[in-house]
Every structure is written in structure tokens, then in C-alpha cells.
Write a protein that holds these residues in place. Structure first.
Motif, PDB file in Angstrom:
ATOM      1  N   LYS A   1       0.845  -1.193   0.000  1.00 43.64           N
ATOM      2  CA  LYS A   1       0.000   0.000   0.000  1.00 43.64           C
ATOM      3  C   LYS A   1       0.882   1.244   0.000  1.00 43.64           C
ATOM      4  O   LYS A   1       2.066   1.170   0.300  1.00 43.64           O
ATOM      5  CB  LYS A   1      -0.882  -0.001   1.253  1.00 43.64           C
ATOM      6  CG  LYS A   1      -1.803  -1.185   1.346  1.00 43.64           C
ATOM      7  CD  LYS A   1      -2.911  -0.890   2.367  1.00 43.64           C
ATOM      8  CE  LYS A   1      -3.862  -2.050   2.508  1.00 43.64           C
ATOM      9  NZ  LYS A   1      -3.343  -3.087   3.435  1.00 43.64           N
ATOM     10  N   ARG A   2       0.254   2.373  -0.281  1.00 46.71           N
ATOM     11  CA  ARG A   2       0.995   3.608  -0.430  1.00 46.71           C
ATOM     12  C   ARG A   2       1.873   3.917   0.788  1.00 46.71           C
ATOM     13  O   ARG A   2       3.040   4.254   0.658  1.00 46.71           O
ATOM     14  CB  ARG A   2      -0.012   4.752  -0.679  1.00 46.71           C
ATOM     15  CG  ARG A   2       0.635   6.006  -1.185  1.00 46.71           C
ATOM     16  CD  ARG A   2      -0.391   6.944  -1.806  1.00 46.71           C
ATOM     17  NE  ARG A   2       0.248   8.221  -2.070  1.00 46.71           N
ATOM     18  CZ  ARG A   2       0.313   9.208  -1.185  1.00 46.71           C
ATOM     19  NH1 ARG A   2      -0.223   9.046   0.016  1.00 46.71           N
ATOM     20  NH2 ARG A   2       0.911  10.322  -1.492  1.00 46.71           N
ATOM     21  N   LYS A   3       1.310   3.772   1.977  1.00 43.44           N
ATOM     22  CA  LYS A   3       2.061   4.064   3.205  1.00 43.44           C
ATOM     23  C   LYS A   3       3.244   3.112   3.367  1.00 43.44           C
ATOM     24  O   LYS A   3       4.326   3.510   3.795  1.00 43.44           O
ATOM     25  CB  LYS A   3       1.152   3.951   4.430  1.00 43.44           C
ATOM     26  CG  LYS A   3       0.457   5.251   4.762  1.00 43.44           C
ATOM     27  CD  LYS A   3      -0.235   5.183   6.119  1.00 43.44           C
ATOM     28  CE  LYS A   3      -0.986   6.467   6.388  1.00 43.44           C
ATOM     29  NZ  LYS A   3      -2.022   6.310   7.414  1.00 43.44           N
ATOM     30  N   GLU A   4       3.025   1.845   3.031  1.00 44.67           N
ATOM     31  CA  GLU A   4       4.099   0.844   3.144  1.00 44.67           C
ATOM     32  C   GLU A   4       5.211   1.140   2.137  1.00 44.67           C
ATOM     33  O   GLU A   4       6.392   0.987   2.435  1.00 44.67           O
ATOM     34  CB  GLU A   4       3.535  -0.568   2.899  1.00 44.67           C
ATOM     35  CG  GLU A   4       2.499  -0.994   3.915  1.00 44.67           C
ATOM     36  CD  GLU A   4       1.734  -2.250   3.485  1.00 44.67           C
ATOM     37  OE1 GLU A   4       1.464  -3.084   4.354  1.00 44.67           O
ATOM     38  OE2 GLU A   4       1.412  -2.379   2.272  1.00 44.67           O
ATOM     39  N   ARG A   5       4.794   1.577   0.949  1.00 45.95           N
ATOM     40  CA  ARG A   5       5.795   1.941  -0.067  1.00 45.95           C
ATOM     41  C   ARG A   5       6.629   3.108   0.417  1.00 45.95           C
ATOM     42  O   ARG A   5       7.842   3.137   0.227  1.00 45.95           O
ATOM     43  CB  ARG A   5       5.110   2.315  -1.386  1.00 45.95           C
ATOM     44  CG  ARG A   5       4.402   1.172  -2.078  1.00 45.95           C
ATOM     45  CD  ARG A   5       4.151   1.496  -3.551  1.00 45.95           C
ATOM     46  NE  ARG A   5       3.387   2.714  -3.762  1.00 45.95           N
ATOM     47  CZ  ARG A   5       2.074   2.773  -3.971  1.00 45.95           C
ATOM     48  NH1 ARG A   5       1.364   1.668  -3.998  1.00 45.95           N
ATOM     49  NH2 ARG A   5       1.478   3.928  -4.178  1.00 45.95           N
ATOM     50  N   LYS A   6       5.987   4.044   1.058  1.00 42.00           N
ATOM     51  CA  LYS A   6       6.702   5.227   1.538  1.00 42.00           C
ATOM     52  C   LYS A   6       7.746   4.833   2.586  1.00 42.00           C
ATOM     53  O   LYS A   6       8.889   5.280   2.534  1.00 42.00           O
ATOM     54  CB  LYS A   6       5.710   6.238   2.130  1.00 42.00           C
ATOM     55  CG  LYS A   6       6.412   7.472   2.616  1.00 42.00           C
ATOM     56  CD  LYS A   6       5.487   8.636   2.878  1.00 42.00           C
ATOM     57  CE  LYS A   6       6.376   9.847   3.183  1.00 42.00           C
ATOM     58  NZ  LYS A   6       5.662  10.980   3.694  1.00 42.00           N
ATOM     59  N   VAL A   7       7.339   3.964   3.506  1.00 39.75           N
ATOM     60  CA  VAL A   7       8.267   3.494   4.544  1.00 39.75           C
ATOM     61  C   VAL A   7       9.449   2.769   3.903  1.00 39.75           C
ATOM     62  O   VAL A   7      10.609   3.028   4.238  1.00 39.75           O
ATOM     63  CB  VAL A   7       7.534   2.545   5.532  1.00 39.75           C
ATOM     64  CG1 VAL A   7       8.528   1.852   6.463  1.00 39.75           C
ATOM     65  CG2 VAL A   7       6.500   3.328   6.331  1.00 39.75           C
ATOM     66  N   ARG A   8       9.158   1.903   2.929  1.00 39.63           N
ATOM     67  CA  ARG A   8      10.223   1.092   2.337  1.00 39.63           C
ATOM     68  C   ARG A   8      11.169   1.926   1.471  1.00 39.63           C
ATOM     69  O   ARG A   8      12.389   1.784   1.553  1.00 39.63           O
ATOM     70  CB  ARG A   8       9.620  -0.059   1.526  1.00 39.63           C
ATOM     71  CG  ARG A   8      10.685  -0.921   0.892  1.00 39.63           C
ATOM     72  CD  ARG A   8      10.241  -2.323   0.518  1.00 39.63           C
ATOM     73  NE  ARG A   8      11.356  -3.008  -0.132  1.00 39.63           N
ATOM     74  CZ  ARG A   8      12.363  -3.555   0.502  1.00 39.63           C
ATOM     75  NH1 ARG A   8      12.411  -3.543   1.825  1.00 39.63           N
ATOM     76  NH2 ARG A   8      13.354  -4.125  -0.157  1.00 39.63           N
ATOM     77  N   ALA A   9      10.607   2.812   0.639  1.00 39.06           N
ATOM     78  CA  ALA A   9      11.459   3.645  -0.221  1.00 39.06           C
ATOM     79  C   ALA A   9      12.358   4.532   0.638  1.00 39.06           C
ATOM     80  O   ALA A   9      13.544   4.723   0.338  1.00 39.06           O
ATOM     81  CB  ALA A   9      10.602   4.493  -1.161  1.00 39.06           C
ATOM     82  N   THR A  10      11.805   5.040   1.737  1.00 42.63           N
ATOM     83  CA  THR A  10      12.594   5.877   2.646  1.00 42.63           C
ATOM     84  C   THR A  10      13.734   5.071   3.262  1.00 42.63           C
ATOM     85  O   THR A  10      14.893   5.502   3.283  1.00 42.63           O
ATOM     86  CB  THR A  10      11.685   6.438   3.769  1.00 42.63           C
ATOM     87  OG1 THR A  10      10.614   7.155   3.159  1.00 42.63           O
ATOM     88  CG2 THR A  10      12.449   7.358   4.697  1.00 42.63           C
TER      89      THR A  10
END
Ligand SMILES: Nc1ncnc2c1ncn2[C@@H]1O[C@H](COP(=O)(O)OP(=O)(O)O)[C@@H](O)[C@H]1O
Ligand SMILES: [Mg+2]
Length: 231
Positions: A119-128
Motif C-alpha cells: 500500500k501507499r504508506k508501506e511503499r513510503k516506509v520502504r522507499a525511505t
């Protein structure tokens, strides 16, 4: 070798130039062990990029078999190959090949969007997290044109890791970098190999960059010329 993650079995590949078939690979057999770091060397035109493209399913061999993590590429449909490429392989190129209209963050997020797993939030955490890992925590919102070559290549490494593939493939990934930056990139790749057990296959012309590998295969005119295992 028990349980190789990559098997290249008697692979041949020719390109059609007009009506003439120009051989690029003439019977290449290589097993790559899980967690191995393998370097390919050899003069320009010896078939290195052709081999990497076949591993990524970007092209098909004329003869022979390629098995990636138990899956026979030659027998697979196009969309299955595309999925395998997204999940099992991370590619790094000489010229970085980042999307210029995307920030560093968006470049790293892009393969996750394609994989449709997070999900979008999970992608944000991982990309960061990935950008932090390659030392670019303070460059996430920069565009490629605002980054040095070494920084762009580190974004490309973070992008290659986006979907946590077991295999990293690099085609002359330090070729456009000065030596010190090239060394930094190779140290990072070796660290991913040793700490996360990523299998790495990379092409270089530079013997100092080849020193990072467990094994060096030299190609010549589409066949394996020499093979050296580090002790
Ligand atoms: N798309 C293509 N069309 C025609 N010939 C090609 C193509 N790609 C590579 N070749 C030829 O195949 C051989 C191997 O090329 P390549 O795999 O790019 O070698 P390397 O990466 O070792 O420099 C060369 O003779 C090259 O000219
Ligand atoms: Mg090449």
C-alpha cells in the motif's frame, strides 16, 4: 553445485543483421550459487550484455535453457517473465537509467507500484528505508539532474532493491563513475551481497572492480574463455 539460483545451460544467441545471423553467444554454460558474487569480463562485443539480457528475459536464446530460482524462462509466457523480472531481479546500468521527471523517492517507489504488493504508506516506509540504506536520506526529493553520478547510481541501487529481489544484475555499473565513486558503489554492492545474501552478477572492464567478486568469468567471442575462483 547444489541449488544454483541461476542456471545457464548451453545457451546460444544470434542476431539477424539483414539476412545474416551474427552469433553473440555460442554455447555458454554457467551455474551461479545462491549468495555468490560473480563478475563477467571480456572485450567489447564478447557477449556480456547479451547474456545479462537473456537472464532478465528481455530476449530469448536461440538454443539452450535459462533457469532463474527454479523457473525455466524459455518455457514461460511474456507476462510471467515480466513478473519474474520484477520480483527476482534488480538491474543496475552504466548510465543509471533513472526517470528524469521523478524524484529519487519516486524512482525507488516505481517498481513497488508496478508489483502492486504494498500500500501507499508501506511503499513510503520502504522507499525511505532503502534511500537511507544507500546514504541518501537527505536527497529523497531531488531529481536526477540535481544529483551527482555516484548519487544517481545509489538511487538506482535502491530502486533495484525495491521489491527485495534475490538477484542483482549490473552492466558496467561503475563505468561512468570516477574511481573513488566506483569503489564506493562496489563496496555497497558487496555489502548487500554479504549482509543480505543477494546474488550478484556484474560486468566490468576494470580489474580493480573485478576484485570484489568471488569468481571472475572472462568471455571472448561468445564463449567462456577463462574462469577464476577466489580462494
Ligand atoms: N541488438 C543487436 N543487434 C545486432 N547485433 C547485436 C545486438 N546486440 C549485440 N549485438 C552483437 O552481438 C555481439 C555481442 O554484443 P554484446 O552482448 O553487446 O557484447 P558486450 O556486452 O560484451 O560488449 C556483438 O558482436 C554485437 O555487435
Ligand atoms: Mg555490454
Amino acid at each position: 553445485m547444489s541449488d544454483p539460483i541461476i542456471r545457464v545451460d548451453n545457451v546460444h544467441k544470434s542476431y539477424l543483421m539483414g539476412k545474416e545471423a551474427v552469433p553473440a553467444l555460442r554455447g555458454v554454460t554457467i551455474d551461479v550459487a545462491r549468495g555468490e558474487m560473480l563478475c563477467l569480463m571480456g572485450p567489447s562485443g564478447s557477449g556480456k550484455t547479451t547474456l545479462l539480457n537473456l537472464l532478465g528475459g528481455l530476449d530469448e536464446p536461440g538454443r539452450g535453457h535459462i533457469v532463474i530460482d527454479g523457473e525455466n524462462l524459455v518455457a514461460m509466457k511474456e507476462e510471467q517473465v515480466a513478473r519474474l523480472r520484477l520480483q527476482k531481479l534488480g538491474f543496475i546500468f552504466q548510465t543509471f537509467n533513472l526517470l528524469n521527471n521523478f524524484t529519487a523517492f519516486e524512482n525507488v517507489e516505481a517498481p513497488m507500484v508496478l508489483a502492486k504488493k504494498l500500500k501507499r504508506k508501506e511503499r513510503k516506509v520502504r522507499a525511505t528505508l532503502l534511500l537511507e540504506q544507500v546514504g541518501l536520506a537527505d536527497r529523497m526529493d531531488h531529481y536526477p539532474s540535481e544529483l551527482s553520478g555516484g548519487q544517481q547510481q545509489r538511487v538506482a541501487i535502491a530502486r533495484a532493491l525495491a521489491n527485495d529481489p534475490p538477484i542483482i544484475i549490473g552492466d558496467e555499473m561503475t563505468g561512468d563513475l570516477d574511481s573513488e565513486t566506483g569503489f564506493e558503489v562496489m563496496r555497497l554492492i558487496r555489502q548487500l551481497n554479504q549482509e543480505q545474501r543477494k546474488t550478484v552478477i556484474y560486468v566490468t572492464h576494470d580489474p580493480r572492480m573485478a576484485d570484489f567478486a568471488d569468481r571472475v568469468i572472462t568471455m571472448l567471442d561468445g564463449i567462456i574463455h577463462t574462469e577464476t575462483v577466489k580462494t
